[in-house]
Design an enzyme around this catalytic site. Structure first.
Site, PDB file in Angstrom:
ATOM      1  CG  ASP A 296      -6.731 -15.325   6.956  1.00  0.00           C
ATOM      2  OD1 ASP A 296      -6.156 -16.232   7.668  1.00  0.00           O
ATOM      3  OD2 ASP A 296      -6.120 -14.857   6.094  1.00  0.00           O
TER       4      ASP A 296
ATOM      5  CG  ASN B 284      -4.469  -7.629   9.688  1.00  0.00           C
ATOM      6  OD1 ASN B 284      -3.519  -8.429  10.062  1.00  0.00           O
ATOM      7  ND2 ASN B 284      -5.666  -8.091   9.071  1.00  0.00           N
TER       8      ASN B 284
ATOM      9  CB  THR C 156      -0.870 -10.298   2.650  1.00  0.00           C
ATOM     10  OG1 THR C 156      -1.334 -10.956   4.205  1.00  0.00           O
ATOM     11  CG2 THR C 156       0.591 -10.567   2.608  1.00  0.00           C
ATOM     12  CB  ALA C 157      -5.140  -8.015   5.339  1.00  0.00           C
ATOM     13  CE1 TYR C 158      -9.330  -1.582   2.223  1.00  0.00           C
ATOM     14  CE2 TYR C 158      -9.565  -0.705   4.319  1.00  0.00           C
ATOM     15  CZ  TYR C 158      -9.971  -0.654   2.952  1.00  0.00           C
ATOM     16  OH  TYR C 158     -10.782   0.449   2.589  1.00  0.00           O
TER      17      TYR C 158
ATOM     18  CG  LEU D 222      -2.107  -7.543  -1.630  1.00  0.00           C
ATOM     19  CD1 LEU D 222      -0.897  -6.973  -2.244  1.00  0.00           C
ATOM     20  CD2 LEU D 222      -1.862  -9.260  -1.430  1.00  0.00           C
ATOM     21  CB  SER D 223      -7.506  -5.294  -1.223  1.00  0.00           C
ATOM     22  OG  SER D 223      -7.745  -4.463  -0.133  1.00  0.00           O
TER      23      SER D 223
END
Length: 259
Positions: free
Chosen positions: A48, A118, A159-161, A163-164
């Site tokens: 990714d 993102n 769905t990247a940083y 989501l975390s």
């Protein structure tokens, strides 16, 4: 933008990982190798992170990007297979994404601009927590957020940083942005907000001398910022190609039902 032509010329780009380089050599031997300037479709081989690099490289050309996973994380990538590549690309589903445009002013008064596919994130630079004031379309909405940071994420980046940091997953066509705090201390129960894609988000850094903050648009960092504005730039539309039945919309929906 429409999809690729029936017999597209392909340019293969690979990350530094050995498996990605080996895949590039094998695919070029089988399908030929156009340059990026000549290509109808760019095939990205990696994870990714590499996909983000390739998208940034093609902001001006806006060529469709078809990724195949030869890295560690492959949420934005299709499965790797050498056979039937032209048929897969011809049948692929299109996802259109729009980047965020960050305008940041640093403590010296210099202005910086960058695009993020993102997210744009603000992060504390020292042991001191950050103090942020948040305005939406010029109207103060949160007078003081004490935190490790905060971010504005696109649907593609949700769905990247995001989501975390316990932010929401956003359907790719929802025309919504996520405003998500990072380790909020006060107000402790604030979990962020969903905003219209037309919203302008402004962060004002409070006590910037004592509590320095950096702003990061994907891979571009600006340190010691005092004010950051974030808007979606819909004049730029990037096209990603996904195998039929495995569209980005489907992946994001499935991600919400993971145990």
């Amino acid at each position: 933008m429409s999809g690729p032509p029936p017999h597209p010329r392909l340019a293969f780009l690979a990350s530094d990982r050995p498996e990605a380089q080996e895949a590039k050599a094998a695919l070029e031997a089988r399908y030929g190798a156009a340059t990026q300037d000549e290509a109808d479709v760019v095939v990205a081989l990696g994870g990714d992170g590499f996909m983000l690099e390739v998208l940034h490289q093609n902001l001006a050309t806006r060529r469709p990007i078809y990724g195949m996973n030869r890295g560690s994380v492959g949420f934005l990538m299709n499965d790797y297979r050498e056979d039937g590549l032209l048929e897969r690309i011809a049948a692929a589903e299109l996802s259109h994404i729009h980047p965020l445009r960050m305008r940041a002013e640093d403590a010296g008064g210099a202005e910086h601009e960058a695009l993020a596919i993102n997210e744009v994130s603000l992060l504390r630079e020292t042991r001191q927590t950050a103090k942020l004031r948040i305005l939406i379309d010029g109207r103060p909405r949160l007078a003081e957020l004490i935190c490790d940071g905060a971010m504005v994420a696109t649907p593609a980046g949700s769905t990247a940083y995001n989501l975390s940091a316990h932010g929401p997953i956003i359907p790719i066509d929802a025309q919504v942005l996520a405003l998500t705090p990072i380790s909020a201390f006060r107000p402790r129960r604030w979990r962020g907000a969903l905003l219209s894609h037309r919203a302008k988000v402004t962060f004002e850094i409070l006590e910037a001398d004592k509590r320095p903050v950096s702003a990061v648009a994907d891979n571009v960092e600006v340190r010691n910022v005092v004010r950051v504005e974030v808007v979606e730039d819909r004049s730029i539309s990037l096209v990603m190609l996904f195998d039929a039945g495995r569209s980005l919309e489907e992946r994001m929906l499935a991600e919400q039902f993971q145990a």
